[in-house]
Design an enzyme around this catalytic site. Sequence first.
Site, mmCIF file in Angstrom:
data_model
loop_
_atom_site.group_PDB
_atom_site.id
_atom_site.type_symbol
_atom_site.label_atom_id
_atom_site.label_comp_id
_atom_site.label_asym_id
_atom_site.label_seq_id
_atom_site.Cartn_x
_atom_site.Cartn_y
_atom_site.Cartn_z
ATOM 1 N N GLY A 36 15.300 -16.698 -16.585
ATOM 2 C CA GLY A 36 14.484 -16.923 -17.731
ATOM 3 C C GLY A 36 12.799 -16.497 -17.724
ATOM 4 O O GLY A 36 12.489 -15.909 -16.885
ATOM 5 N N ALA A 37 12.201 -17.240 -18.748
ATOM 6 C CA ALA A 37 10.641 -16.882 -18.831
ATOM 7 C C ALA A 37 10.662 -15.365 -18.852
ATOM 8 O O ALA A 37 9.928 -14.647 -17.942
ATOM 9 C CB ALA A 37 9.836 -17.508 -17.442
ATOM 10 N N LEU A 38 11.371 -14.996 -19.533
ATOM 11 C CA LEU A 38 11.410 -13.335 -19.475
ATOM 12 C C LEU A 38 10.226 -12.515 -19.905
ATOM 13 O O LEU A 38 9.401 -13.078 -20.755
ATOM 14 C CB LEU A 38 12.610 -13.061 -20.708
ATOM 15 C CG LEU A 38 14.084 -13.736 -20.354
ATOM 16 C CD1 LEU A 38 15.042 -13.219 -21.560
ATOM 17 C CD2 LEU A 38 14.384 -13.291 -19.024
ATOM 18 N N HIS A 39 9.978 -11.500 -19.534
ATOM 19 C CA HIS A 39 8.979 -10.549 -19.710
ATOM 20 C C HIS A 39 9.536 -9.154 -19.932
ATOM 21 O O HIS A 39 10.474 -8.800 -19.781
ATOM 22 C CB HIS A 39 7.958 -10.641 -18.742
ATOM 23 C CG HIS A 39 8.558 -10.370 -17.290
ATOM 24 N ND1 HIS A 39 8.880 -9.436 -16.742
ATOM 25 C CD2 HIS A 39 8.706 -11.526 -16.250
ATOM 26 C CE1 HIS A 39 9.319 -9.490 -15.679
ATOM 27 N NE2 HIS A 39 9.305 -10.770 -15.225
ATOM 28 N N HIS A 42 12.177 -8.031 -17.348
ATOM 29 C CA HIS A 42 13.715 -8.167 -17.802
ATOM 30 C C HIS A 42 14.285 -7.219 -18.889
ATOM 31 O O HIS A 42 15.130 -6.676 -18.875
ATOM 32 C CB HIS A 42 13.892 -9.426 -18.100
ATOM 33 C CG HIS A 42 13.405 -10.541 -17.092
ATOM 34 N ND1 HIS A 42 12.170 -11.350 -17.209
ATOM 35 C CD2 HIS A 42 13.848 -10.827 -15.757
ATOM 36 C CE1 HIS A 42 12.034 -12.224 -16.307
ATOM 37 N NE2 HIS A 42 13.132 -11.798 -15.302
ATOM 38 N N LYS A 158 10.805 -5.061 -8.004
ATOM 39 C CA LYS A 158 9.865 -5.772 -7.465
ATOM 40 C C LYS A 158 10.365 -6.801 -6.533
ATOM 41 O O LYS A 158 9.805 -6.997 -5.380
ATOM 42 C CB LYS A 158 9.441 -6.665 -8.626
ATOM 43 C CG LYS A 158 8.164 -7.799 -7.966
ATOM 44 C CD LYS A 158 7.805 -8.591 -9.374
ATOM 45 C CE LYS A 158 8.525 -9.629 -9.649
ATOM 46 N NZ LYS A 158 8.761 -10.877 -8.649
ATOM 47 N N ASP A 159 11.701 -7.215 -6.414
ATOM 48 C CA ASP A 159 12.242 -8.193 -5.605
ATOM 49 C C ASP A 159 13.443 -7.068 -4.665
ATOM 50 O O ASP A 159 14.411 -6.942 -4.567
ATOM 51 C CB ASP A 159 13.268 -8.968 -6.345
ATOM 52 C CG ASP A 159 12.381 -10.029 -7.152
ATOM 53 O OD1 ASP A 159 11.437 -10.734 -6.748
ATOM 54 O OD2 ASP A 159 12.682 -10.006 -8.241
ATOM 55 N N GLN A 162 15.534 -8.886 -2.174
ATOM 56 C CA GLN A 162 16.769 -9.277 -2.769
ATOM 57 C C GLN A 162 17.669 -8.241 -3.204
ATOM 58 O O GLN A 162 18.849 -8.441 -3.306
ATOM 59 C CB GLN A 162 16.056 -9.928 -4.077
ATOM 60 C CG GLN A 162 17.095 -10.464 -4.993
ATOM 61 C CD GLN A 162 16.600 -11.474 -6.407
ATOM 62 O OE1 GLN A 162 16.540 -12.539 -5.918
ATOM 63 N NE2 GLN A 162 16.652 -10.771 -7.378
HETATM 64 O O1 PAF Z 1 15.829 -12.544 -9.598
HETATM 65 C C1 PAF Z 1 15.979 -13.480 -9.967
HETATM 66 O O2 PAF Z 1 15.547 -13.579 -10.993
HETATM 67 C C2 PAF Z 1 16.834 -14.447 -9.421
HETATM 68 O O3 PAF Z 1 16.949 -14.536 -7.938
HETATM 69 C C3 PAF Z 1 18.467 -14.273 -9.628
HETATM 70 C C4 PAF Z 1 18.789 -12.805 -9.066
HETATM 71 C C5 PAF Z 1 18.615 -14.254 -11.281
HETATM 72 C C6 PAF Z 1 19.402 -15.270 -9.053
HETATM 73 O O4 PAF Z 1 18.879 -16.609 -9.406
#
Ligand code: PAF
Length: 294
Positions: A36-39, A42, A158-159, A162
């Site tokens: 959430g807290a979308l920008h 996203h 950015k991540d 991840q």
């Molecule tokens: O990147 C994120 O916003 C979070 O790490 C994710 C992938 C939604 C998992 O909670």
Amino acid sequence: MNSTACVLFDTPQQARHWLQQQHHNNRSIGFVPTMGALHDGHLSLVKQARKDNEIVCVSIFVNPLQFNNPDDLDKYPRDFDLDVKMLETVGCDMVFTGTLETFFPEIHDLSKIPLEDPGAFAQGLEGEFRPGHFDGVKTIVKRLFETVGNCKAYFGTKDFQQTLVIKSLAQEMGYPEIIVCPTQREVNGLAMSSRNQLLTAEQKQIAGKIFQALTKARAAWQQGQRDASRLKHLMLEELDHPAVDVEYVELRDPQAWHSQSQASLLKNPPQALIAASIGGVRLIDNAFLGEEFS
Ligand code: PAF
């Protein structure tokens, strides 16, 4: 902008039921997992999912399992209604959320949710500075993928670390297809992040230094600088400001992912990765030095 109402579900079970109908009708599904807290970052993922698929769904869940710092979890911005409104402007079909209880209904004591081992890509960097973070990410993302089923799942560059952890999860599970999309940036280059909301206007300006540091390193690489410590030094110099608290500045081979900090001369273009706090707000960013920012 035109917007169409999207279907909302409060539990992953309801979402799963709806998604099973879509699978049954052979609809291709694009999935964007979020907290959430979308920008606009996203929204760019949702727009890409919209182009590639017949159905687009988004999850919104601030996952407590991935926060090693309870204060960070408390401060994390949340505005579900605004998020849904934004998603409706980019053609999202379905949004679901849940709680730890509904994501893990088989676990009675929520303090005992078994965490996934995030594997070798989780070592160092975020894995080192946020112990347990990727265990929590992998655990929830696995559950999200089980909820959505086979699909294309979209994540932002950015991540970067991840995305490596999640690609290896998808390989283990045999699905979904992972699509990694470019980082969206503010005018001063600051990578878009939900955490940017927590910065003052002045701190946002200062945070532009992270992008400047990456830009400098990239320019130096492109002018032939191959000395890892020199490249790191250039970035640290740019970040040298009383308001910037650097956690790490690293260079890694994006394929081999071993730390290149010890190698004095680099052969292949590295990924440069930075984590720094500004006014207590932790920010990360990265760039592949071998090509232009997209
Ligand atoms: O990147 C994120 O916003 C979070 O790490 C994710 C992938 C939604 C998992 O909670």
